[in-house]
Design a protein around this motif. Structure first.
Motif, mmCIF file in Angstrom:
data_model
loop_
_atom_site.group_PDB
_atom_site.id
_atom_site.type_symbol
_atom_site.label_atom_id
_atom_site.label_comp_id
_atom_site.label_asym_id
_atom_site.label_seq_id
_atom_site.Cartn_x
_atom_site.Cartn_y
_atom_site.Cartn_z
ATOM 1 N N LEU A 98 -34.588 -0.941 110.558
ATOM 2 C CA LEU A 98 -34.511 -1.781 111.754
ATOM 3 C C LEU A 98 -35.013 -3.177 111.400
ATOM 4 C CD1 LEU A 98 -34.111 -2.198 114.802
ATOM 5 C CD2 LEU A 98 -36.417 -1.286 115.150
ATOM 6 N N VAL A 99 -34.150 -4.193 111.569
ATOM 7 C CA VAL A 99 -34.464 -5.556 111.154
ATOM 8 C C VAL A 99 -34.449 -6.468 112.375
ATOM 9 C CG1 VAL A 99 -33.932 -7.400 109.519
ATOM 10 C CG2 VAL A 99 -33.234 -5.043 109.012
ATOM 11 N N ASP A 100 -35.616 -7.068 112.699
ATOM 12 C CA ASP A 100 -35.703 -7.999 113.827
ATOM 13 C C ASP A 100 -36.982 -8.810 113.680
ATOM 14 O OD1 ASP A 100 -36.064 -9.081 116.617
ATOM 15 O OD2 ASP A 100 -34.270 -7.875 116.952
ATOM 16 N N ASP A 101 -36.908 -10.104 114.023
ATOM 17 C CA ASP A 101 -38.081 -10.955 113.873
ATOM 18 C C ASP A 101 -39.054 -10.824 115.042
ATOM 19 O OD1 ASP A 101 -36.224 -12.095 115.572
ATOM 20 O OD2 ASP A 101 -36.926 -14.135 115.191
ATOM 21 N N SER A 102 -38.677 -10.069 116.074
ATOM 22 C CA SER A 102 -39.548 -9.884 117.229
ATOM 23 C C SER A 102 -40.281 -8.555 117.101
ATOM 24 C CB SER A 102 -38.730 -9.904 118.528
ATOM 25 O OG SER A 102 -39.527 -9.491 119.620
ATOM 26 N N LEU A 103 -41.623 -8.617 117.164
ATOM 27 C CA LEU A 103 -42.418 -7.407 117.045
ATOM 28 C C LEU A 103 -42.168 -6.467 118.228
ATOM 29 C CD1 LEU A 103 -44.652 -5.744 115.683
ATOM 30 C CD2 LEU A 103 -46.334 -7.117 116.952
ATOM 31 N N SER A 104 -42.045 -7.036 119.434
ATOM 32 C CA SER A 104 -41.836 -6.187 120.614
ATOM 33 C C SER A 104 -40.497 -5.463 120.533
ATOM 34 C CB SER A 104 -41.903 -7.028 121.888
ATOM 35 O OG SER A 104 -40.913 -8.045 121.869
ATOM 36 N N VAL A 105 -39.465 -6.146 120.033
ATOM 37 C CA VAL A 105 -38.158 -5.500 119.891
ATOM 38 C C VAL A 105 -38.242 -4.386 118.860
ATOM 39 C CG1 VAL A 105 -35.782 -5.827 119.136
ATOM 40 C CG2 VAL A 105 -36.855 -7.512 120.641
ATOM 41 N N THR A 144 -39.097 -0.624 109.402
ATOM 42 C CA THR A 144 -38.838 -1.917 110.020
ATOM 43 C C THR A 144 -39.012 -3.042 109.010
ATOM 44 O OG1 THR A 144 -41.137 -2.132 110.754
ATOM 45 C CG2 THR A 144 -39.587 -1.094 112.277
ATOM 46 N N ALA A 145 -38.312 -4.134 109.301
ATOM 47 C CA ALA A 145 -38.437 -5.368 108.510
ATOM 48 C C ALA A 145 -38.376 -6.529 109.484
ATOM 49 C CB ALA A 145 -37.312 -5.468 107.487
ATOM 50 N N ASN A 146 -39.192 -7.596 109.243
ATOM 51 C CA ASN A 146 -39.270 -8.683 110.218
ATOM 52 C C ASN A 146 -38.249 -9.786 109.993
ATOM 53 O OD1 ASN A 146 -40.292 -10.022 108.009
ATOM 54 N ND2 ASN A 146 -42.410 -10.003 108.736
ATOM 55 N N ASP A 147 -37.449 -9.723 108.946
ATOM 56 C CA ASP A 147 -36.335 -10.654 108.786
ATOM 57 C C ASP A 147 -35.378 -10.102 107.739
ATOM 58 O OD1 ASP A 147 -37.400 -11.213 106.241
ATOM 59 O OD2 ASP A 147 -38.448 -12.983 106.954
ATOM 60 N N GLY A 148 -34.256 -10.816 107.533
ATOM 61 C CA GLY A 148 -33.238 -10.334 106.617
ATOM 62 C C GLY A 148 -33.697 -10.275 105.185
ATOM 63 N N GLN A 149 -34.561 -11.236 104.793
ATOM 64 C CA GLN A 149 -35.021 -11.258 103.410
ATOM 65 C C GLN A 149 -35.864 -10.038 103.085
ATOM 66 O OE1 GLN A 149 -34.174 -13.718 100.994
ATOM 67 N NE2 GLN A 149 -34.918 -11.987 99.783
ATOM 68 N N GLU A 150 -36.791 -9.698 103.969
ATOM 69 C CA GLU A 150 -37.619 -8.523 103.742
ATOM 70 C C GLU A 150 -36.759 -7.263 103.689
ATOM 71 O OE1 GLU A 150 -41.369 -6.068 105.795
ATOM 72 O OE2 GLU A 150 -40.759 -8.027 106.576
ATOM 73 N N THR A 203 -29.601 -4.493 112.746
ATOM 74 C CA THR A 203 -30.145 -5.812 112.473
ATOM 75 C C THR A 203 -29.863 -6.802 113.583
ATOM 76 O OG1 THR A 203 -30.125 -7.666 110.919
ATOM 77 C CG2 THR A 203 -28.062 -6.446 111.196
ATOM 78 N N ASP A 204 -30.786 -7.756 113.745
ATOM 79 C CA ASP A 204 -30.595 -8.902 114.634
ATOM 80 C C ASP A 204 -29.803 -9.965 113.878
ATOM 81 O OD1 ASP A 204 -30.800 -10.574 116.768
ATOM 82 O OD2 ASP A 204 -32.885 -11.146 116.416
ATOM 83 N N LEU A 205 -29.378 -11.024 114.572
ATOM 84 C CA LEU A 205 -28.653 -12.106 113.918
ATOM 85 C C LEU A 205 -29.555 -13.299 113.634
ATOM 86 C CD1 LEU A 205 -25.148 -12.191 115.672
ATOM 87 C CD2 LEU A 205 -25.745 -11.268 113.438
ATOM 88 N N GLU A 206 -30.292 -13.743 114.636
ATOM 89 C CA GLU A 206 -31.109 -14.956 114.492
ATOM 90 C C GLU A 206 -32.492 -14.576 113.964
ATOM 91 O OE1 GLU A 206 -30.138 -18.000 117.801
ATOM 92 O OE2 GLU A 206 -29.933 -16.027 118.752
ATOM 93 N N MET A 207 -32.712 -14.838 112.667
ATOM 94 C CA MET A 207 -34.000 -14.516 112.022
ATOM 95 C C MET A 207 -34.319 -15.581 110.980
ATOM 96 S SD MET A 207 -33.529 -10.404 111.395
ATOM 97 C CE MET A 207 -32.008 -10.629 110.482
ATOM 98 N N PRO A 208 -35.595 -15.793 110.692
ATOM 99 C CA PRO A 208 -35.965 -16.782 109.667
ATOM 100 C C PRO A 208 -35.631 -16.279 108.261
ATOM 101 C CG PRO A 208 -37.920 -15.656 110.506
ATOM 102 C CD PRO A 208 -36.768 -15.195 111.345
ATOM 103 N N ARG A 209 -35.684 -17.201 107.308
ATOM 104 C CA ARG A 209 -35.406 -16.959 105.884
ATOM 105 C C ARG A 209 -33.985 -16.468 105.663
ATOM 106 N NH1 ARG A 209 -39.775 -13.909 102.496
ATOM 107 N NH2 ARG A 209 -39.562 -12.266 104.082
ATOM 108 N N MET A 210 -33.627 -15.264 106.064
ATOM 109 C CA MET A 210 -32.257 -14.759 105.922
ATOM 110 C C MET A 210 -31.827 -14.191 107.284
ATOM 111 S SD MET A 210 -30.689 -11.702 103.507
ATOM 112 C CE MET A 210 -30.939 -12.565 101.963
#
Length: 964
Positions: free
Chosen positions: A827-834, A851-857, A873-880
């Motif tokens: 599960l990839v998303d930059d939001s902790l709550s999501v 879980t991973a907090n962005d695409g790069q991780e 995965t989410d679309l809008e995330m930092p780094r990747m």
């Protein structure tokens, strides 16, 4: 002889009425002009008597007598509030009319006629009195509107002119309350009066629908009967209103006025108002300004009759407390009040009584046959006793000889006669009989007795079977006829729709077909609101603007059609429009925004499947929320109401052409013929015979497999096959053999085949709706008790079709849970709550979640050797971002086929297209629906596993390699 008796009866009744009229006129004169309200009440009573004399005189062909009685009726209906010389002249005129009527009846009693009655009235000075009054106080003889018959001081208010407006408002406001009070105090009268008026209103509407071919005589008689009935039961407000309508129809019938569009519109409005009298009285409708509305329609009737400028009709809708258009978007369906009674023609009642008589006779014949069976049973018992005695005697002599002992010292008869009995028989040449001969003779006789009993039993059983068949036919015929008694014309449901359409006739034209179709009253009451919602939806959603229609090459005004027909055991109602059709792209957009379906599911849906999404609760394609659109209530209410009736709603639409809604409900849900079906494992259910097209036993080889489901070829078309056995937990492989048993059913969505283990008998059963516990199982249309006492579930073909598209609803979760427990997701998303919220969803679904907090991780985990069965995965995330992650995963051969699902707040088409171009398997809109997410995940992972089984050694299989 019969005619003279009828004439004598009429003369006697007329004399009685005239006696009451004379006494009433005398009491009215004694009251004087000082008590206007009491005088008005007396005149109302006298008007009823004059109306009765008028009608009976016309019925027996005495036109002059009827005309003079009609004159008196109209004089009294005006309720003139006079004083001084005018009052005395009016009383003298009433006396002259009464005396002339009495003379006419006396002439008839003497064997004469009424041909000179009008001339006699003129010679008596009555005509001169009438002309003088009309010239002196013409306003006093205008027909009063209903408010003046219920307001204590209305006559004074009219004379002074100062207090009329406030008192009129008070009276108008209380008219609804007065009607309600009348119904409460006269419930028994209302029980037969309301259905009678409903019939006449339906007759008026039927004639109005015929346009120029309308029969004015029929319409006049309907208004006349309503007026007379209202006066007789004590509803002068309705009687006065119907009287004004009768005057207009009478003038049109006599050619005094032309039945043009304006006049017809006024008559239509008056007809609707009479219907509202009943609705307001019974509490089915709530109109706060009903009295004022009656005033307005009455003035328009008067204006149409006199040729004056008509008072403009109110622009606001008049058919109830809430505009149906607004109600479509703001309120749920309010069930119509259950009818307390239904008018049944006397001929039909007589036919029912005759059938009851036949049933009594059939019961008597069956009772006689049962008596014969009892007698046969007694004969069998007697024969059995004889047979037992004979066998017992033989057994005692030969099988148990020690039990037979002669008495000691007994002298044998043969010894007394000096020789052996056998010798004596030989000398006499008699036949000799030993015990074996006697036993044989007894058995022969018993056999003959048994044969006779068997023959009589066979004849009686055969006759009893014939009587039972005949009784079954009688019961079936009685059931059908009784069912017919509860049916009313479909026009009762469309009257409200026609009125609503007339108020918006500049926008569209409503065409109704099948008004004369008879529908069970209970069903008709429950489909009124759904039809109103569909009509509202067609006008505010389906029909485009005038500019849009002209650009599309269509007429300025839209068209909506409502067609009702009976198809087998089903009522089918079609609501169609020639508008712009459903906006499928907007439906996809809204469904994705609300998380109802994933992008991949929406892309694979056909137009009809997308159309069904608008039936979901809260679903609307409107851009803005208004009074009549945008709340997503209307069509959800329609679908719910139709399903509660055991029916189905089908939507068909073509962009730019129009939309068609088809409602199909069973014509009766109480008693029906059903086919028993065996589902294996000792489970039995039933299918409605009315829905069965044919039964077939086909070779198993003819079954075709496809991703969208199994199907067979039948009559040149692909018919989907639904296996009913797994619903009851029976394996689809049980009892396969070399062929399959299919029941081809006709449903609103088309032909379908239901696969069962075997077919049983056809039985007539009484069906009850599913209980609250079973109501969520929409593949059940009801429950029945079979002749063996076994509870029989009745399957709904449409429900089975819906269930076939979501087999997870009946499959056990044990096997699925065991499979899902070993699946691992990233599960990839930059939001902790999501991550926490969606992670809990996936965990509840039986998945192991990383879980991973962005695409790069996430990509680092995958490159580091971690093995996953899928990625969310989410679309809008930092780094990747998500697009870059999809591209990277697809570019690596080891994970090129790894299932990847996008979950984002971006629901636009361009975002979806790019994600799918890069290799996403599905696309969800936040907030995501848990059931939808788990369902799509399961389907994608199952598809990936099936692909892996086809090529287990493939290096790019997502599960290849060791798990981290």
């Amino acid at each position: 002889m019969a005619q003279s008796e009828l004439l004598a009866s009429f003369i006697g009744e007329a004399a009685e009425v005239l006696g009451e009229l004379g006494g009433g006129v005398a009491r009215l004169r004694a009251l004087g002009p000082g008590q206007p309200q009491l005088a008005a009440e007396h005149m109302a009573q006298l008007s009823i008597l004059a109306h009765r004399l008028r009608g009976s005189s016309a019925l027996y062909g005495y036109a002059q007598l009827s005309a003079l009685a009609s004159l008196m009726e109209r004089l009294l209906d005006a309720r003139p509030a006079l004083s001084g010389e005018a009052h005395e002249t009016f009383m003298t005129l009433l006396t002259r009319v009464t005396e002339t009527l009495g003379a006419g009846v006396a002439a008839l009693q003497a064997g004469g006629n009424d041909h000179t009655l009008g001339l006699d009235f003129a010679r008596s000075g009555g005509a001169a009195l009438l002309q003088g009054l009309v010239r002196e106080v013409p306003q006093a003889f205008e027909l009063r509107s209903p408010r003046f018959h219920h307001t204590a001081h209305a006559p004074e208010a009219e004379e002074t002119g100062s207090a009329e407006a406030p008192q009129a408002g008070a009276a108008a406001a209380s008219l609804g309350e007065l009607l309600g009070q009348f119904v409460r105090e006269n419930a028994e009268v209302w029980e037969y009066f309301a259905p009678e008026v409903h019939e006449h209103v339906a007759s008026l509407r039927e004639q109005l629908a015929r346009g120029e071919e309308a029969d004015l005589n029929v319409m006049f008689r309907a208004a006349h009967t309503i007026k007379g009935s209202a006066y007789m039961v004590g509803l002068p407000s309705l009687g006065d209103f119907a009287h004004r309508m009768e005057d207009l129809l009478g003038a049109a019938r006599e050619g005094a006025i032309s039945l043009n569009t304006d006049v017809t519109r006024v008559i239509e409005e008056a007809t609707d108002t009479i219907g509202d009298f009943l609705g307001v009285g019974s509490g089915e409708e709530r109109v706060s300004d009903f009295g004022a509305r009656v005033e307005g329609v009455t003035s328009r009737l008067r204006a149409a009759l006199t040729g004056e400028a008509p008072v403009p009709a109110a622009l606001a809708p008049t058919g109830g407390a809430v505009d149906p258009a607004q109600g479509a978007g703001e309120r749920a369906v309010i069930p119509a009040a259950t009818a307390t009674s239904i008018r049944v023609p006397a001929v039909r009642l007589e036919a029912l009584l005759e059938q009851v008589g036949e049933l009594v006779s059939a019961r008597s014949r069956i009772t006689r046959l049962l008596t014969q069976l009892s007698e046969l049973q007694l004969s069998m018992a007697t024969s059995q006793e004889r047979f037992g005695r004979t066998v017992r005697d033989f057994e005692e002599r030969y099988l148990n000889p020690d039990m037979v002992q002669g008495e000691t010292g007994a002298v044998q008869p043969s010894a007394q006669m000096g020789l052996d009995l056998s010798q004596q028989f030989a000398e006499l040449e008699f036949d000799t009989y030993n015990d074996l001969n006697i036993l044989s003779r007894s058995i022969t006789e018993l056999s003959a007795d048994f044969s006779e009993v068997r023959r009589r039993l066979s004849d009686t059983v055969s006759e009893l079977g014939e009587e039972n068949d005949q009784l079954g036919k009688l019961v079936r015929r009685l059931r059908l006829d009784v069912n017919q008694t509860s049916r009313v014309a479909f026009s009762q449901a469309t009257a409200r729709l026609r009125r609503w359409a007339r108020e918006r006739q500049e926008t569209f034209t409503l065409t109704v077909e099948g008004d004369d179709l008879l529908v069970e009253s209970g069903i008709l009451q429950r489909i009124g609101d759904p039809l109103m919602h569909l009509l509202t939806n067609a006008v505010y959603h389906g029909l485009s603007s005038r500019e849009g229609r002209l650009q599309a090459g269509k007429s300025e005004r839209g068209n909506v059609w409502i067609r009702a027909s009976e198809q087998g055991n089903f009522l089918e109602i079609v609501v169609a429009d020639d508008g712009q059709g459903l906006d499928f792209s907007r439906i996809r957009e809204r469904a994705l925004e609300r998380g109802l379906r994933s992008a991949q599911e929406l892309e694979r849906m056909s137009g009809d499947e997308l159309g069904r999404l608008v039936l979901l609760p809260g679903f609307s394609t409107a851009r803005e929320v208004g009074q009549v659109a945008g709340r997503g209530v209307g069509l959800d209410v329609v679908a719910t109401a139709i399903r509660q009736l055991g029916g189905e709603l089908l939507i068909s639409s073509e962009r730019g052409v129009g939309t068609v809604f088809t409602l199909r409900v069973p014509t009766t849900q109480r008693i029906m013929d059903v086919l028993h079906i065996d589902l294996g494992g000792g489970h039995t259910a039933a299918l409605p015979v009315g829905a069965i097209r044919t039964l077939r036993d086909l070779p198993l080889a003819e079954l075709r497999r496809a991703p969208e489901g199994d199907w067979v070829a039948f009559e040149g078309q692909r018919v989907p096959v639904v296996d009913a056995r797994p619903i009851w937990g029976v394996s689809a492989e049980e009892g396969l053999g070399g062929e399959m048993h299919l029941a081809f059913l006709s449903s609103i969505a088309g032909l379908m085949a239901v696969r069962v283990s075997d077919f049983g008998i056809i039985e007539e059963v009484t069906v009850t709706p599913p209980s609250a516990l079973l109501a969520p199982l929409d593949y059940l249309s009801g429950m029945a008790l079979s002749g063996t006492g076994r509870v029989l579930p009745i399957l709904d073909p449409a429900g089975l079709g819906r269930l076939s598209h979501r087999p997870e609803a009946w499959l056990g979760a044990g096997e699925q849970g065991a499979t899902l427990a070993v699946r691992r997701l990233l599960l990839v998303d930059d939001s902790l709550s999501v991550r926490r919220l969606v992670g809990k969803m996936l965990t509840r679904g039986g998945y192991e979640v990383v879980t991973a907090n962005d695409g790069q991780e996430a990509f680092d985990l995958i490159q580091g050797g971690a093995e996953f069965d899928g990625v969310v995965t989410d679309l809008e995330m930092p780094r990747m971002n998500g697009y870059e992650l999809i591209s990277a995963v697809r570019a690596w051969p080891r994970t090129a086929r790894l299932p990847m699902l996008v979950m984002t707040t971006r629901a636009g088409d361009k975002h979806q297209r790019l994600a799918f171009q890069l290799g996403a398997d599905d696309y969800f809109s936040k907030p995501v629906n848990e059931a939808l997410l788990l369902r799509r995940l399961g389907a994608l992972l199952d598809a990936a596993e099936r692909a892996a089984h086809l090529a287990p050694g493939a290096p790019d299989h997502p599960s290849a390699g060791a798990r981290a």
